[in-house]
Design a protein around this motif. Sequence first.
Motif, PDB file in Angstrom:
ATOM      1  N   GLY A  61      49.096  43.708  21.921  1.00  0.00           N
ATOM      2  CA  GLY A  61      48.248  43.634  23.000  1.00  0.00           C
ATOM      3  C   GLY A  61      48.401  42.339  23.632  1.00  0.00           C
ATOM      4  N   SER A  62      47.659  42.272  24.923  1.00  0.00           N
ATOM      5  CA  SER A  62      47.482  40.930  25.417  1.00  0.00           C
ATOM      6  C   SER A  62      46.283  41.052  26.488  1.00  0.00           C
ATOM      7  CB  SER A  62      48.984  41.040  26.408  1.00  0.00           C
ATOM      8  OG  SER A  62      48.888  41.931  27.333  1.00  0.00           O
ATOM      9  N   PHE A  63      46.014  39.681  26.584  1.00  0.00           N
ATOM     10  CA  PHE A  63      44.888  39.312  27.453  1.00  0.00           C
ATOM     11  C   PHE A  63      45.327  38.212  28.505  1.00  0.00           C
ATOM     12  CE2 PHE A  63      42.421  40.919  23.691  1.00  0.00           C
ATOM     13  CZ  PHE A  63      41.569  41.603  24.425  1.00  0.00           C
ATOM     14  N   PHE A  64      45.017  38.672  29.655  1.00  0.00           N
ATOM     15  CA  PHE A  64      45.747  37.533  30.705  1.00  0.00           C
ATOM     16  C   PHE A  64      44.739  37.439  31.969  1.00  0.00           C
ATOM     17  CE2 PHE A  64      47.482  41.795  30.636  1.00  0.00           C
ATOM     18  CZ  PHE A  64      47.050  42.522  31.907  1.00  0.00           C
ATOM     19  N   GLY A  65      44.975  36.374  32.895  1.00  0.00           N
ATOM     20  CA  GLY A  65      44.413  36.441  33.975  1.00  0.00           C
ATOM     21  C   GLY A  65      44.960  35.216  35.002  1.00  0.00           C
ATOM     22  N   SER A  66      44.622  35.650  36.162  1.00  0.00           N
ATOM     23  CA  SER A  66      45.215  34.466  37.263  1.00  0.00           C
ATOM     24  C   SER A  66      44.087  34.102  38.120  1.00  0.00           C
ATOM     25  CB  SER A  66      46.281  35.354  37.882  1.00  0.00           C
ATOM     26  OG  SER A  66      46.028  36.392  38.691  1.00  0.00           O
ATOM     27  N   TYR A  67      44.243  33.188  38.786  1.00  0.00           N
ATOM     28  CA  TYR A  67      42.953  32.797  39.523  1.00  0.00           C
ATOM     29  C   TYR A  67      43.691  31.771  40.516  1.00  0.00           C
ATOM     30  CZ  TYR A  67      38.874  30.021  41.224  1.00  0.00           C
ATOM     31  OH  TYR A  67      38.050  29.403  41.872  1.00  0.00           O
ATOM     32  N   GLU A  68      43.372  32.066  41.977  1.00  0.00           N
ATOM     33  CA  GLU A  68      43.721  31.195  43.039  1.00  0.00           C
ATOM     34  C   GLU A  68      42.375  30.985  44.163  1.00  0.00           C
ATOM     35  OE1 GLU A  68      46.635  31.135  46.956  1.00  0.00           O
ATOM     36  OE2 GLU A  68      46.671  32.869  45.299  1.00  0.00           O
ATOM     37  N   SER A  69      42.391  29.668  44.440  1.00  0.00           N
ATOM     38  CA  SER A  69      41.411  29.445  45.491  1.00  0.00           C
ATOM     39  C   SER A  69      41.766  28.632  46.596  1.00  0.00           C
ATOM     40  CB  SER A  69      40.172  28.714  44.653  1.00  0.00           C
ATOM     41  OG  SER A  69      40.419  27.218  44.438  1.00  0.00           O
ATOM     42  N   ASP A  70      41.012  28.301  47.736  1.00  0.00           N
ATOM     43  CA  ASP A  70      41.217  27.581  48.792  1.00  0.00           C
ATOM     44  C   ASP A  70      41.580  26.034  48.426  1.00  0.00           C
ATOM     45  OD1 ASP A  70      38.818  26.142  49.576  1.00  0.00           O
ATOM     46  OD2 ASP A  70      38.054  28.064  48.773  1.00  0.00           O
ATOM     47  N   HIS A 111      37.190  29.730  52.798  1.00  0.00           N
ATOM     48  CA  HIS A 111      36.907  29.300  51.481  1.00  0.00           C
ATOM     49  C   HIS A 111      37.120  30.963  50.945  1.00  0.00           C
ATOM     50  CE1 HIS A 111      34.850  25.356  52.010  1.00  0.00           C
ATOM     51  NE2 HIS A 111      34.372  26.144  53.275  1.00  0.00           N
ATOM     52  N   TYR A 112      38.098  30.895  49.919  1.00  0.00           N
ATOM     53  CA  TYR A 112      38.521  32.213  49.295  1.00  0.00           C
ATOM     54  C   TYR A 112      38.642  32.148  47.648  1.00  0.00           C
ATOM     55  CZ  TYR A 112      43.050  30.347  50.080  1.00  0.00           C
ATOM     56  OH  TYR A 112      44.229  29.380  50.178  1.00  0.00           O
ATOM     57  N   ARG A 113      38.210  33.310  46.977  1.00  0.00           N
ATOM     58  CA  ARG A 113      38.588  33.231  45.532  1.00  0.00           C
ATOM     59  C   ARG A 113      39.448  34.485  45.212  1.00  0.00           C
ATOM     60  NH1 ARG A 113      37.026  29.014  46.741  1.00  0.00           N
ATOM     61  NH2 ARG A 113      35.478  27.766  45.879  1.00  0.00           N
ATOM     62  N   TYR A 114      40.602  34.410  44.517  1.00  0.00           N
ATOM     63  CA  TYR A 114      41.348  35.576  44.205  1.00  0.00           C
ATOM     64  C   TYR A 114      41.349  35.331  42.299  1.00  0.00           C
ATOM     65  CZ  TYR A 114      43.420  35.067  48.598  1.00  0.00           C
ATOM     66  OH  TYR A 114      43.333  35.094  50.177  1.00  0.00           O
ATOM     67  N   VAL A 115      40.752  36.651  41.621  1.00  0.00           N
ATOM     68  CA  VAL A 115      40.615  36.475  40.326  1.00  0.00           C
ATOM     69  C   VAL A 115      41.270  37.963  39.982  1.00  0.00           C
ATOM     70  CG1 VAL A 115      39.191  36.792  38.538  1.00  0.00           C
ATOM     71  CG2 VAL A 115      38.619  35.199  40.551  1.00  0.00           C
ATOM     72  N   GLN A 116      42.015  37.973  38.729  1.00  0.00           N
ATOM     73  CA  GLN A 116      42.880  39.013  38.507  1.00  0.00           C
ATOM     74  C   GLN A 116      42.991  38.961  36.892  1.00  0.00           C
ATOM     75  OE1 GLN A 116      46.387  40.305  40.238  1.00  0.00           O
ATOM     76  NE2 GLN A 116      46.182  42.151  39.610  1.00  0.00           N
ATOM     77  N   PRO A 117      41.659  39.247  35.963  1.00  0.00           N
ATOM     78  CA  PRO A 117      41.854  39.408  34.774  1.00  0.00           C
ATOM     79  C   PRO A 117      42.470  40.704  34.154  1.00  0.00           C
ATOM     80  CG  PRO A 117      39.748  39.812  35.533  1.00  0.00           C
ATOM     81  CD  PRO A 117      40.405  39.586  36.670  1.00  0.00           C
ATOM     82  N   GLY A 118      42.823  40.847  33.001  1.00  0.00           N
ATOM     83  CA  GLY A 118      43.392  42.356  32.504  1.00  0.00           C
ATOM     84  C   GLY A 118      43.580  42.283  30.986  1.00  0.00           C
ATOM     85  N   PHE A 119      44.049  43.430  30.443  1.00  0.00           N
ATOM     86  CA  PHE A 119      44.461  43.372  29.113  1.00  0.00           C
ATOM     87  C   PHE A 119      45.199  44.768  28.934  1.00  0.00           C
ATOM     88  CE2 PHE A 119      40.895  46.311  29.003  1.00  0.00           C
ATOM     89  CZ  PHE A 119      41.211  47.088  28.195  1.00  0.00           C
ATOM     90  N   THR A 120      46.120  44.820  27.823  1.00  0.00           N
ATOM     91  CA  THR A 120      47.010  45.827  27.531  1.00  0.00           C
ATOM     92  C   THR A 120      46.676  45.943  26.188  1.00  0.00           C
ATOM     93  OG1 THR A 120      49.038  44.364  27.297  1.00  0.00           O
ATOM     94  CG2 THR A 120      48.406  45.573  29.577  1.00  0.00           C
ATOM     95  N   ILE A 121      46.820  47.193  25.722  1.00  0.00           N
ATOM     96  CA  ILE A 121      47.016  47.388  24.105  1.00  0.00           C
ATOM     97  C   ILE A 121      47.666  48.626  23.757  1.00  0.00           C
ATOM     98  CG2 ILE A 121      44.771  48.803  24.179  1.00  0.00           C
ATOM     99  CD1 ILE A 121      44.365  47.550  21.273  1.00  0.00           C
ATOM    100  N   GLY A 122      48.791  48.487  23.065  1.00  0.00           N
ATOM    101  CA  GLY A 122      49.409  49.703  22.425  1.00  0.00           C
ATOM    102  C   GLY A 122      49.917  49.675  21.061  1.00  0.00           C
TER     103      GLY A 122
END
Length: 427
Positions: free
Chosen positions: A91-100, A136-147
């Motif tokens: 399994g995995s937990f991950f995320g990415s974040y970007e802002s101005d 002014h902006y925010r990009y957020v992309q969290p997530g997980f996978t499991i197998g």
Amino acid sequence: SRGTGGALPGSSGNGYNAGFMVGGAADSESSYLVEGQDTGDVSGGASRAQVPFDFIQEVQIKTSGIEAAYGGALGGVINVVMKKGSNAYHGSFFGSYESDAMDGSPNGVLRYDPTPSSFNSQGEPDVQTYIPKKDHYRYVQPGFTIGGPVMKDRVWFFAGLEPFLSSTRRAVDFTPSTFPGNSALGKQLFTQDLQQYYGTARIDATLTSKIRVFGSWLYQYERESGVNLPAPDSIASQNYLNTGITFNGASESGINAPLTNYSHGLGFSQPNSTWNVGADITLTPRIVSTTRFGYFFTNYHDFGWPTTGVELVFNSGPLGKANCLGTAIPCDNAGNPYPEALLQPAGTVSAPHKTGFTEVNASKHDQFNEDVAFFKSGWGTHNLKVGYQFNRLWNVINQHGNIPQVQVTATPGVGYGSSTSFGGDNC
């Protein structure tokens, strides 16, 4: 807007500015597959599926020597193979974040001065480097996978979830404003929000020593609100005229669009899903049967746009053009003074309008594959495959202008060329 379905068929380039050229072929001549299931746009050919990197086991790109099973591709074949479970839990937990705050400033654009004070010997106005203010902006992309295994050596599973959330805020100075109804002057805040929800699930099972089956699901729901953002102002040190929202002229200036043109309620939504089931059957030690059935569905539609009323577009400002019956108001084609409500500067529009307003743009792909492969060894290894494939593509589409559009001009006798035969009949 790549692959969103909001463009009129034939009015946008194939690939939507984000595709591949393989062997000189256009993007529309390539095949885009997810687990072997076609996901290409019916009218444009570009891929209508987006798969997060974290769900992908590998991407296969075939550029030459393409098998007969991919005979519909004149360019290349791009196939996404999804991850699957195994006998060990992962399994995995991950995320990415970007802002101005993490990015640099926008690039400047060279342009002529829209209100020039001088001209060169060639009659050209002064030039400016217009540098827009940063949003002014925010990009957020969290997530997980499991197998892992449901039943070791028999049944395995894999699942994942990865939403993408984007928010943009832009401040634009609407002072002065000449459009009736723009009573709230000064700086106005406008927002744009995009949500994309990616999910996947897969089950693999060994029914017997000779039969293995699987079923997979990939879901992508997309929704955006505030699709019309006004053009950004220049950086404070320049304070150049914002021609994206202001009349481009020396004698008339002002904001010429109602604030409703940039309403946060204008948007679109689009569900998107891909289903695949299949079975691999070992008939004999030398003969293997492969069966696949896939289904792809996507449906784009706009929301929030007005569907009653009329949009007025002013091609030229009537004030100061002519006098009618001794007044300062110009005459219309019938020799009567213009109604005061039509005395707007050139470039003024009265309501949000979209030529390709989409009530529904639904695409469905049914696909069936059956292959039988024969393996033979001795004097080398030989593989002979015979197969049958059936594809059925559906597209149900209803696109039109959301409201009628009327062109207003101050010059008597000037006509307007409509863009459709229906418009020509009613012009």
